[in-house]
Write a protein that holds these residues in place. Sequence first.
Motif, PDB file in Angstrom:
ATOM      1  N   VAL A 155       0.869  -1.183   0.000  1.00 38.91           N
ATOM      2  CA  VAL A 155       0.000   0.000   0.000  1.00 38.91           C
ATOM      3  C   VAL A 155       0.902   1.227   0.000  1.00 38.91           C
ATOM      4  O   VAL A 155       1.636   1.477   0.966  1.00 38.91           O
ATOM      5  CB  VAL A 155      -0.933   0.016   1.220  1.00 38.91           C
ATOM      6  N   GLY A 156       0.878   1.989  -1.081  1.00 36.00           N
ATOM      7  CA  GLY A 156       1.765   3.140  -1.184  1.00 36.00           C
ATOM      8  C   GLY A 156       1.785   3.700  -2.587  1.00 36.00           C
ATOM      9  O   GLY A 156       0.757   3.716  -3.285  1.00 36.00           O
TER      10      GLY A 156
ATOM     11  N   THR B 187      -2.821   2.595  -3.638  1.00 33.14           N
ATOM     12  CA  THR B 187      -2.567   3.757  -2.809  1.00 33.14           C
ATOM     13  C   THR B 187      -3.461   3.693  -1.571  1.00 33.14           C
ATOM     14  O   THR B 187      -4.514   3.029  -1.582  1.00 33.14           O
ATOM     15  CB  THR B 187      -2.867   5.054  -3.570  1.00 33.14           C
ATOM     16  N   PRO B 188      -3.092   4.390  -0.499  1.00 28.18           N
ATOM     17  CA  PRO B 188      -3.981   4.427   0.674  1.00 28.18           C
ATOM     18  C   PRO B 188      -5.362   4.967   0.326  1.00 28.18           C
ATOM     19  O   PRO B 188      -6.363   4.507   0.884  1.00 28.18           O
ATOM     20  CB  PRO B 188      -3.236   5.341   1.649  1.00 28.18           C
ATOM     21  N   GLU B 189      -5.414   5.939  -0.593  1.00 22.26           N
ATOM     22  CA  GLU B 189      -6.701   6.516  -0.980  1.00 22.26           C
ATOM     23  C   GLU B 189      -7.590   5.474  -1.683  1.00 22.26           C
ATOM     24  O   GLU B 189      -8.798   5.404  -1.443  1.00 22.26           O
ATOM     25  CB  GLU B 189      -6.483   7.719  -1.889  1.00 22.26           C
ATOM     26  N   ARG B 190      -6.968   4.669  -2.554  1.00 17.88           N
ATOM     27  CA  ARG B 190      -7.741   3.639  -3.241  1.00 17.88           C
ATOM     28  C   ARG B 190      -8.194   2.569  -2.250  1.00 17.88           C
ATOM     29  O   ARG B 190      -9.342   2.104  -2.307  1.00 17.88           O
ATOM     30  CB  ARG B 190      -6.913   2.995  -4.353  1.00 17.88           C
TER      31      ARG B 190
ATOM     32  N   ASN C  15      -6.620  -0.501  -9.966  1.00 14.37           N
ATOM     33  CA  ASN C  15      -7.675  -0.227 -10.941  1.00 14.37           C
ATOM     34  C   ASN C  15      -9.045  -0.736 -10.512  1.00 14.37           C
ATOM     35  O   ASN C  15     -10.022  -0.592 -11.263  1.00 14.37           O
ATOM     36  CB  ASN C  15      -7.319  -0.846 -12.294  1.00 14.37           C
ATOM     37  N   ASP C  16      -9.126  -1.334  -9.335  1.00 22.47           N
ATOM     38  CA  ASP C  16     -10.401  -1.910  -8.906  1.00 22.47           C
ATOM     39  C   ASP C  16     -11.282  -0.846  -8.260  1.00 22.47           C
ATOM     40  O   ASP C  16     -11.193  -0.557  -7.068  1.00 22.47           O
ATOM     41  CB  ASP C  16     -10.165  -3.084  -7.956  1.00 22.47           C
ATOM     42  N   THR C  17     -12.132  -0.280  -9.086  1.00 24.16           N
ATOM     43  CA  THR C  17     -13.131   0.691  -8.648  1.00 24.16           C
ATOM     44  C   THR C  17     -14.343  -0.061  -8.099  1.00 24.16           C
ATOM     45  O   THR C  17     -14.385  -1.292  -8.090  1.00 24.16           O
ATOM     46  CB  THR C  17     -13.560   1.564  -9.820  1.00 24.16           C
TER      47      THR C  17
END
Length: 246
Positions: A21-22, A34-37, A222-224
């Motif tokens: 995660v980063g 990312t942490p946001e994702r 990419n996993d929305t």
Amino acid sequence: MSLPVDAVTGPVPWVAMYHSVGDCSDDPYRITVTPERLDRQLAWLTGQGLRGVSLAELLAARARGEGRDLAGLTFDDGYADFLTAALPVLRRHGCTATLFVLPGRLGGDNAWDPLGPRRPLLPADGIREAAAEGIEIGSHGLTHLDLTKADDATLKAETAGSRAALADLLGTEVAGFCYPYGTVDRRAVDAVRDAGYAYACAIDPGPLTGPHALPRIHIGQNDTAARLYLKHRLHRLRRRPVAGLR
């Protein structure tokens, strides 16, 4: 921790597979979010009425005939960014997770990846800190080897040896194992079971699917929400019930 291994048959649980995660700007293996994702993905999970938990908690609930509102969260390799980037997001959403680590590479890096940046791994103190925060610690083998290509001595060291090393590090027994690269065959499954693990995670183990070869879903940057919905829905449609799980 023990799991039912009698004639009980039930659906395979939904288990998400994360790694680092980063910063994912240089990520040839697509192992980073990312942490946001991660925050948005866990928010989606909560919105579906699910709570992300460790495999130990999930499987214990399933053994009681409960836990249909739980999803498994796993993080492979034991990257140092788990403490700084993943754990705060997990806390924010009331989630726990299982962290699969490599006791033969404590404080090292992902030397098994020929491409991409070197990512530091947690040292012993970092693993103990994660455990103290309620994170389940499992083994990913000693050094991240493909167990289907290991000789007998190496296979025993990577399974039984890594479990003993983590028990010494943590002062408690280790229930879970994760096959490096997700590769698995009957010989590897037997070695993991013989080493005393209660369960093990793979990726897509096919006919070997069961408590010692649980399938998981790769989750990436990419996993929305739409992609997560499809992955969750298709998992329920594709995975047949298996013996040994309620």
